[in-house]
Design a protein around this motif. Sequence first.
Motif, PDB file in Angstrom:
ATOM      1  N   ALA A   1       0.812  -1.214   0.000  1.00 29.72           N
ATOM      2  CA  ALA A   1       0.000   0.000   0.000  1.00 29.72           C
ATOM      3  C   ALA A   1       0.847   1.268   0.000  1.00 29.72           C
ATOM      4  CB  ALA A   1      -0.935  -0.004   1.213  1.00 29.72           C
ATOM      5  N   ASP A   2       2.028   1.226   0.628  1.00 30.96           N
ATOM      6  CA  ASP A   2       2.861   2.424   0.710  1.00 30.96           C
ATOM      7  C   ASP A   2       3.398   2.828  -0.663  1.00 30.96           C
ATOM      8  OD1 ASP A   2       2.482   2.523   3.453  1.00 30.96           O
ATOM      9  OD2 ASP A   2       4.220   1.239   3.857  1.00 30.96           O
ATOM     10  N   VAL A   3       3.799   1.852  -1.469  1.00 29.66           N
ATOM     11  CA  VAL A   3       4.301   2.157  -2.810  1.00 29.66           C
ATOM     12  C   VAL A   3       3.177   2.735  -3.668  1.00 29.66           C
ATOM     13  CG1 VAL A   3       5.181   1.124  -4.948  1.00 29.66           C
ATOM     14  CG2 VAL A   3       6.187   0.488  -2.747  1.00 29.66           C
ATOM     15  N   VAL A   4       2.002   2.127  -3.614  1.00 25.29           N
ATOM     16  CA  VAL A   4       0.869   2.637  -4.389  1.00 25.29           C
ATOM     17  C   VAL A   4       0.495   4.046  -3.932  1.00 25.29           C
ATOM     18  CG1 VAL A   4      -1.579   2.288  -4.898  1.00 25.29           C
ATOM     19  CG2 VAL A   4      -0.006   0.345  -4.918  1.00 25.29           C
ATOM     20  N   ALA A   5       0.532   4.299  -2.617  1.00 27.02           N
ATOM     21  CA  ALA A   5       0.215   5.637  -2.108  1.00 27.02           C
ATOM     22  C   ALA A   5       1.227   6.666  -2.603  1.00 27.02           C
ATOM     23  CB  ALA A   5       0.181   5.612  -0.580  1.00 27.02           C
ATOM     24  N   ALA A   6       2.503   6.280  -2.659  1.00 29.65           N
ATOM     25  CA  ALA A   6       3.526   7.196  -3.170  1.00 29.65           C
ATOM     26  C   ALA A   6       3.267   7.533  -4.635  1.00 29.65           C
ATOM     27  CB  ALA A   6       4.909   6.566  -2.997  1.00 29.65           C
ATOM     28  N   CYS A   7       2.831   6.547  -5.411  1.00 27.34           N
ATOM     29  CA  CYS A   7       2.507   6.806  -6.824  1.00 27.34           C
ATOM     30  C   CYS A   7       1.352   7.792  -6.942  1.00 27.34           C
ATOM     31  CB  CYS A   7       2.156   5.505  -7.528  1.00 27.34           C
ATOM     32  SG  CYS A   7       3.539   4.361  -7.747  1.00 27.34           S
ATOM     33  N   ARG A   8       0.329   7.586  -6.137  1.00 24.20           N
ATOM     34  CA  ARG A   8      -0.846   8.450  -6.246  1.00 24.20           C
ATOM     35  C   ARG A   8      -0.544   9.874  -5.784  1.00 24.20           C
ATOM     36  NH1 ARG A   8      -6.448   5.045  -5.527  1.00 24.20           N
ATOM     37  NH2 ARG A   8      -6.210   4.073  -7.574  1.00 24.20           N
ATOM     38  N   ARG A   9       0.314  10.014  -4.782  1.00 28.42           N
ATOM     39  CA  ARG A   9       0.688  11.372  -4.362  1.00 28.42           C
ATOM     40  C   ARG A   9       1.424  12.099  -5.481  1.00 28.42           C
ATOM     41  NH1 ARG A   9       2.077   8.761   0.524  1.00 28.42           N
ATOM     42  NH2 ARG A   9       4.284   8.774  -0.086  1.00 28.42           N
ATOM     43  N   ALA A  10       2.205  11.362  -6.274  1.00 30.99           N
ATOM     44  CA  ALA A  10       2.968  11.964  -7.363  1.00 30.99           C
ATOM     45  C   ALA A  10       2.203  11.976  -8.680  1.00 30.99           C
ATOM     46  CB  ALA A  10       4.283  11.210  -7.555  1.00 30.99           C
ATOM     47  N   LYS A  11       0.896  11.636  -8.636  1.00 26.76           N
ATOM     48  CA  LYS A  11       0.050  11.616  -9.840  1.00 26.76           C
ATOM     49  C   LYS A  11       0.651  10.730 -10.915  1.00 26.76           C
ATOM     50  CE  LYS A  11      -1.855  16.190  -8.858  1.00 26.76           C
ATOM     51  NZ  LYS A  11      -2.079  17.585  -9.356  1.00 26.76           N
ATOM     52  N   THR A  12       1.083   9.542 -10.478  1.00 28.15           N
ATOM     53  CA  THR A  12       1.699   8.564 -11.367  1.00 28.15           C
ATOM     54  C   THR A  12       0.899   7.268 -11.305  1.00 28.15           C
ATOM     55  OG1 THR A  12       3.906   9.509 -11.035  1.00 28.15           O
ATOM     56  CG2 THR A  12       3.805   7.236 -11.829  1.00 28.15           C
ATOM     57  N   HIS A  13       0.677   6.663 -12.462  1.00 32.37           N
ATOM     58  CA  HIS A  13      -0.010   5.379 -12.509  1.00 32.37           C
ATOM     59  C   HIS A  13       0.940   4.273 -12.044  1.00 32.37           C
ATOM     60  CE1 HIS A  13      -3.385   7.167 -14.672  1.00 32.37           C
ATOM     61  NE2 HIS A  13      -2.498   7.785 -15.436  1.00 32.37           N
ATOM     62  N   PHE A  14       0.387   3.154 -11.636  1.00 33.85           N
ATOM     63  CA  PHE A  14       1.201   2.034 -11.172  1.00 33.85           C
ATOM     64  C   PHE A  14       0.810   0.768 -11.917  1.00 33.85           C
ATOM     65  CE2 PHE A  14      -2.459   2.503  -8.358  1.00 33.85           C
ATOM     66  CZ  PHE A  14      -3.017   1.230  -8.393  1.00 33.85           C
ATOM     67  N   SER A  15       1.770  -0.150 -12.043  1.00 31.90           N
ATOM     68  CA  SER A  15       1.556  -1.458 -12.676  1.00 31.90           C
ATOM     69  C   SER A  15       2.487  -2.426 -11.959  1.00 31.90           C
ATOM     70  CB  SER A  15       1.866  -1.378 -14.174  1.00 31.90           C
ATOM     71  OG  SER A  15       1.637  -2.612 -14.813  1.00 31.90           O
ATOM     72  N   ILE A  16       1.949  -3.152 -10.981  1.00 36.33           N
ATOM     73  CA  ILE A  16       2.772  -3.924 -10.050  1.00 36.33           C
ATOM     74  C   ILE A  16       2.303  -5.376 -10.019  1.00 36.33           C
ATOM     75  CG2 ILE A  16       3.622  -4.077  -7.685  1.00 36.33           C
ATOM     76  CD1 ILE A  16       2.914  -1.136  -7.320  1.00 36.33           C
ATOM     77  N   THR A  17       3.217  -6.298 -10.214  1.00 35.43           N
ATOM     78  CA  THR A  17       2.915  -7.718 -10.113  1.00 35.43           C
ATOM     79  C   THR A  17       2.468  -8.038  -8.687  1.00 35.43           C
ATOM     80  OG1 THR A  17       4.549  -8.229 -11.811  1.00 35.43           O
ATOM     81  CG2 THR A  17       3.854 -10.040 -10.390  1.00 35.43           C
ATOM     82  N   THR A  18       1.432  -8.867  -8.553  1.00 35.21           N
ATOM     83  CA  THR A  18       0.871  -9.127  -7.226  1.00 35.21           C
ATOM     84  C   THR A  18       1.327 -10.439  -6.607  1.00 35.21           C
ATOM     85  OG1 THR A  18      -1.059 -10.288  -8.097  1.00 35.21           O
ATOM     86  CG2 THR A  18      -1.205  -7.897  -7.906  1.00 35.21           C
ATOM     87  N   GLY A  19       1.735 -11.410  -7.405  1.00 30.06           N
ATOM     88  CA  GLY A  19       1.938 -12.731  -6.842  1.00 30.06           C
ATOM     89  C   GLY A  19       0.591 -13.426  -6.677  1.00 30.06           C
ATOM     90  N   MET A  20       0.610 -14.627  -6.121  1.00 30.13           N
ATOM     91  CA  MET A  20      -0.608 -15.435  -6.016  1.00 30.13           C
ATOM     92  C   MET A  20      -0.985 -15.643  -4.545  1.00 30.13           C
ATOM     93  SD  MET A  20      -1.832 -16.124  -9.012  1.00 30.13           S
ATOM     94  CE  MET A  20      -2.845 -17.568  -8.758  1.00 30.13           C
ATOM     95  N   ASN A  21      -1.504 -14.587  -3.902  1.00 39.09           N
ATOM     96  CA  ASN A  21      -1.997 -14.747  -2.538  1.00 39.09           C
ATOM     97  C   ASN A  21      -3.436 -15.265  -2.580  1.00 39.09           C
ATOM     98  OD1 ASN A  21      -3.838 -12.500  -2.765  1.00 39.09           O
ATOM     99  ND2 ASN A  21      -2.057 -11.146  -2.578  1.00 39.09           N
ATOM    100  N   PRO A  22      -4.014 -15.691  -1.446  1.00 38.47           N
ATOM    101  CA  PRO A  22      -5.361 -16.276  -1.463  1.00 38.47           C
ATOM    102  C   PRO A  22      -6.421 -15.368  -2.069  1.00 38.47           C
ATOM    103  CG  PRO A  22      -4.271 -16.784   0.607  1.00 38.47           C
ATOM    104  CD  PRO A  22      -3.378 -15.832  -0.116  1.00 38.47           C
ATOM    105  N   SER A  23      -6.358 -14.059  -1.804  1.00 39.50           N
ATOM    106  CA  SER A  23      -7.345 -13.136  -2.349  1.00 39.50           C
ATOM    107  C   SER A  23      -7.256 -13.080  -3.875  1.00 39.50           C
ATOM    108  CB  SER A  23      -7.135 -11.735  -1.754  1.00 39.50           C
ATOM    109  OG  SER A  23      -7.996 -10.800  -2.361  1.00 39.50           O
ATOM    110  N   ILE A  24      -6.052 -13.063  -4.397  1.00 38.31           N
ATOM    111  CA  ILE A  24      -5.857 -13.034  -5.853  1.00 38.31           C
ATOM    112  C   ILE A  24      -6.373 -14.330  -6.469  1.00 38.31           C
ATOM    113  CG2 ILE A  24      -4.126 -12.969  -7.677  1.00 38.31           C
ATOM    114  CD1 ILE A  24      -4.459 -10.281  -6.409  1.00 38.31           C
TER     115      ILE A  24
END
Length: 465
Positions: free
Chosen positions: A233-256
């Motif tokens: 969440a911290d990396v995504v929040a940093a992107c949004r503060r800088a008005k930058t889009h994100f594209s991040i691999t998630t891995g295979m956790n139970p929710s995914i």
Amino acid sequence: MHSSMPPRAVSAAFDDPNLVADAGLVPVMRLATRGRLPELVRETVRIRGTDNSGGANPAAKVTSLIAAMCAGADSIEDADRLRHGAMPQLFGGIRAPSTLGTFLRSFTHGHALQLHAVHRRFLSGLAAHTPLLPDAGQVAFIDIDSTHKRVFGPAKQGARIGRFRGIRTLHPLLATICTPTARPVIAAVRLRQGKSADSRGAERFVTETLATAAEAGCTGIRVLRADSQFYNADVVAACRRAKTHFSITTGMNPSIKRAIAAIPKGTWQPIRYPRAAVDPDTGELISDAEVAEIPAYTAFTGRKKAEQVTARLIVRRVRDLARPAVKGEQGELFPVWRYHPFFTDSPFETLQAERQHRHHAVIEQVIADGKSGPLAHLPSGKFNANAAWLILWAMSYNLLRAAGALASVFHAKATTATIRAHLVHIPARIARSARRLILHLPRRWPWQHACTQLFTTVHTPPEAA
């Protein structure tokens, strides 16, 4: 090809004071001056101490180290190649390897941060004077990754046995910027201890990298790409503060896994790769895949509601060639799939966003480039000296990329090893005429036009260029 002279008819003598082996450093270091490198070091780097601490005139020492790296140095001792032949006639302030080693060992963490600031502003200067990042005003991609650099000897500060059993490493963190028409340049680097977690300090590192990208002219759409170790969440929040889009691999956790299992069968779109890719797990070549999208997936549900993020979950699946198809009740075969999901708020359509995310692997080329050059060794036992060496490599890498961009379209996309071979490692003989130095270069040099273009451009006043 064979020798045209009998053995006894050839002799060698190292006695000509007017020869140089790396004449291409003349325009390259002129470009560094145009990017204000010496001035930035003088303004920013403050190293104080006793007379033998290496603190005097840091600009001369930084430029000497960067010039040596541009010429192919991968150790402090290799900087001695700057003192051969007529090099002192072409360059002032060349420092001996012993002086440069003392200078690096005098670095503290604060001095490394000062050098980071120089690197950041130097990249902006290069981008302003060269076509280093064409089309950055439209779309730019910022890639973040980490790597492990093997080191030897128990006295190397910060080296730890971590991910690789029995191997001592240091753990650099790297960020690059590229556009659809340009090779990546290095936006930021950090040296960390061998056992540091991949995501340690990621939020602050992302914030600095995105600020650097904006200063380097990336004023259009920006997309940060990263692997699953930066899915937080911290990396995504940093992107949004800088008005930058994100594209991040998630891995295979139970929710995914639950989200992927709920994707309707009819929504999978076939995609054929223009070039076959190597499966990272099986080593098999894959040329076909299918892609589907979950338009609204909420991530980080374990955090406070204000920190949860809802965006697109795009999933690519390929046949698992390592496992046979499963036979169903009616006798038909059901293929076994491997899934590769990533979380993004990219403004691009599904298939384009998926292709762009796979292009994140371009950062591996930069890492390999460094490990085959100045990062072949981290030369000091002092951690902060090695941190400074890493930053200096990043500046030399960007400088060579800028020189290649000025030289020709081919060299704008060539590797740094090719740029060195074509544009830097040019033998020359020095002559004097009318109080001017003339570089006599080899006749029929295959890359003469590119060298001439680079030399002419950097020696033309900026207002006339």
